[in-house]
Design a protein around this motif. Sequence first.
Motif, PDB file in Angstrom:
ATOM      1  N   TRP A  96       0.861  -1.171   0.000  1.00  0.00           N
ATOM      2  CA  TRP A  96       0.000   0.000   0.000  1.00  0.00           C
ATOM      3  C   TRP A  96       0.902   1.227   0.000  1.00  0.00           C
ATOM      4  CZ3 TRP A  96      -2.729  -2.032   5.013  1.00  0.00           C
ATOM      5  CH2 TRP A  96      -3.490  -3.171   4.697  1.00  0.00           C
ATOM      6  N   GLU A  97       0.296   2.383  -0.119  1.00  0.00           N
ATOM      7  CA  GLU A  97       1.119   3.599  -0.079  1.00  0.00           C
ATOM      8  C   GLU A  97       1.789   3.757   1.279  1.00  0.00           C
ATOM      9  OE1 GLU A  97       0.863   8.218  -1.623  1.00  0.00           O
ATOM     10  OE2 GLU A  97      -0.994   7.172  -1.086  1.00  0.00           O
ATOM     11  N   LYS A  98       1.155   3.215   2.325  1.00  0.00           N
ATOM     12  CA  LYS A  98       1.723   3.360   3.667  1.00  0.00           C
ATOM     13  C   LYS A  98       1.748   2.030   4.404  1.00  0.00           C
ATOM     14  CE  LYS A  98       0.356   8.215   4.058  1.00  0.00           C
ATOM     15  NZ  LYS A  98      -0.391   9.240   4.827  1.00  0.00           N
ATOM     16  N   ILE A 152       8.641  -6.293  -6.229  1.00  0.00           N
ATOM     17  CA  ILE A 152       7.979  -5.064  -6.684  1.00  0.00           C
ATOM     18  C   ILE A 152       9.018  -4.005  -7.044  1.00  0.00           C
ATOM     19  CG2 ILE A 152       6.497  -3.158  -5.932  1.00  0.00           C
ATOM     20  CD1 ILE A 152       4.882  -5.249  -4.331  1.00  0.00           C
ATOM     21  N   GLU A 153      10.078  -3.930  -6.259  1.00  0.00           N
ATOM     22  CA  GLU A 153      11.135  -2.960  -6.585  1.00  0.00           C
ATOM     23  C   GLU A 153      11.756  -3.274  -7.943  1.00  0.00           C
ATOM     24  OE1 GLU A 153      14.591  -0.681  -4.174  1.00  0.00           O
ATOM     25  OE2 GLU A 153      14.606  -2.880  -3.971  1.00  0.00           O
ATOM     26  N   ARG A 154      11.976  -4.569  -8.241  1.00  0.00           N
ATOM     27  CA  ARG A 154      12.540  -4.944  -9.538  1.00  0.00           C
ATOM     28  C   ARG A 154      11.570  -4.630 -10.682  1.00  0.00           C
ATOM     29  NH1 ARG A 154      13.999  -9.487  -6.510  1.00  0.00           N
ATOM     30  NH2 ARG A 154      12.415 -10.795  -7.533  1.00  0.00           N
ATOM     31  N   LEU A 155      10.300  -4.827 -10.472  1.00  0.00           N
ATOM     32  CA  LEU A 155       9.311  -4.497 -11.503  1.00  0.00           C
ATOM     33  C   LEU A 155       9.278  -2.997 -11.769  1.00  0.00           C
ATOM     34  CD1 LEU A 155       6.351  -6.836 -10.442  1.00  0.00           C
ATOM     35  CD2 LEU A 155       7.936  -7.173 -12.345  1.00  0.00           C
ATOM     36  N   ASN A 156       9.536  -2.207 -10.738  1.00  0.00           N
ATOM     37  CA  ASN A 156       9.647  -0.754 -10.839  1.00  0.00           C
ATOM     38  C   ASN A 156       8.409  -0.115 -11.467  1.00  0.00           C
ATOM     39  OD1 ASN A 156      10.884   1.768 -10.551  1.00  0.00           O
ATOM     40  ND2 ASN A 156      11.811   1.671 -12.590  1.00  0.00           N
ATOM     41  N   PRO A 157       7.245  -0.345 -10.877  1.00  0.00           N
ATOM     42  CA  PRO A 157       6.029   0.242 -11.450  1.00  0.00           C
ATOM     43  C   PRO A 157       6.023   1.759 -11.331  1.00  0.00           C
ATOM     44  CG  PRO A 157       5.577  -0.701  -9.300  1.00  0.00           C
ATOM     45  CD  PRO A 157       6.971  -1.119  -9.652  1.00  0.00           C
ATOM     46  N   ALA A 158       5.417   2.402 -12.332  1.00  0.00           N
ATOM     47  CA  ALA A 158       5.230   3.851 -12.292  1.00  0.00           C
ATOM     48  C   ALA A 158       3.921   4.223 -11.620  1.00  0.00           C
ATOM     49  CB  ALA A 158       5.263   4.418 -13.712  1.00  0.00           C
ATOM     50  N   HIS A 216       1.824   6.891  -7.163  1.00  0.00           N
ATOM     51  CA  HIS A 216       2.835   6.879  -8.220  1.00  0.00           C
ATOM     52  C   HIS A 216       4.271   6.910  -7.692  1.00  0.00           C
ATOM     53  CE1 HIS A 216      -0.431   7.656 -11.072  1.00  0.00           C
ATOM     54  NE2 HIS A 216      -0.866   8.559 -10.208  1.00  0.00           N
ATOM     55  N   HIS A 217       4.456   7.030  -6.416  1.00  0.00           N
ATOM     56  CA  HIS A 217       5.805   7.174  -5.871  1.00  0.00           C
ATOM     57  C   HIS A 217       6.194   5.870  -5.166  1.00  0.00           C
ATOM     58  CE1 HIS A 217       5.721  11.346  -6.996  1.00  0.00           C
ATOM     59  NE2 HIS A 217       4.594  11.514  -6.342  1.00  0.00           N
ATOM     60  N   LEU A 218       6.943   5.043  -5.878  1.00  0.00           N
ATOM     61  CA  LEU A 218       7.286   3.713  -5.382  1.00  0.00           C
ATOM     62  C   LEU A 218       8.282   3.771  -4.230  1.00  0.00           C
ATOM     63  CD1 LEU A 218       7.199   0.608  -5.630  1.00  0.00           C
ATOM     64  CD2 LEU A 218       9.049   0.808  -7.325  1.00  0.00           C
TER      65      LEU A 218
END
Length: 315
Positions: free
Chosen positions: A174-176, A201-207, A218-220
Amino acid sequence: MSRLASAGTLWPEITVLERGWLSANSILFAAPAGAAPAGAALVDTGYCTHAEQTLALVHAALDGQPLARILNTHLHSDHCGGNAALQAAWPQVHTAIAPGQAVQVRDWDEHALGYIPTGQQCPRFRVDATLEPGSEVSLGGRPWQIHAAPGHDPHSVILFEPEARLLISADALWEKGFGVVFPELDGEDAFAAVGATLDLIERLNPATIIPGHGPVFHHLAPALATARARLDGFVQSPLRHARHAAKVLIKYKLLEWQQIDQDGLQAWFETASTLVQLRTRHFSHAEPGAWLATMVDELVAAGAARREGERIYNA
């Protein structure tokens, strides 16, 4: 509270139904022009007490288009509790679930599925297929990767569209934060799985991330930092996680009831074996009634509940 969230940078076929916390968010994919055979698809369906609202939101968003597919990222009651109502409204709808529990759904084993142990509800629904990690599924006319995302739930999956770098993260991020790590409540080591899923998820690097709860974000990097800090705290103090989980389960039931008296809460607690075992494993020194009252007191202190005499209200 539920609302149609703005699609923002998402393409027009996507409607995000941002739900209150009793229900997970739902993501509706309209069939793009020329792709009618695939039909419209809905990812996650909310809690059963919101089923009427779910039907109304989906009908409104589809604007006469039939619902062809349901996909569940995992089978917690807030993510699949609307399945039965949607299957009744669209009898031909094809339902695909995260792998690992298809047999339990077909046998409708409410203990194995976790509904009875957590004291939650989920009407029986049909399963037609599973979402296999390593494969793809077409949504909105685009191929989405299916990735295993254990931790919060050992069977959970997340969905990723690499061209737009769009992620449906369910309760893995989640965002938090992220969802309660349920295997830990059963005595299984699962914090490492949470960390591995965050690394994925960090490797996928979603925008853009559509979480299971809360708004699209939007801020991973800050979300991952918040999640990892929370995870580190739980690893250092499993008791902290147990206390957090207990309050989440109680708060979830308060969201459903809206109000209950202390005796009613105690009666429910005694039937929710997940909570009973959690207290026995981590707080055996405390008398059950007093411990439950302490958990409620902490929810009240946090502004998540309120007391009026013998009654406890959601806040």
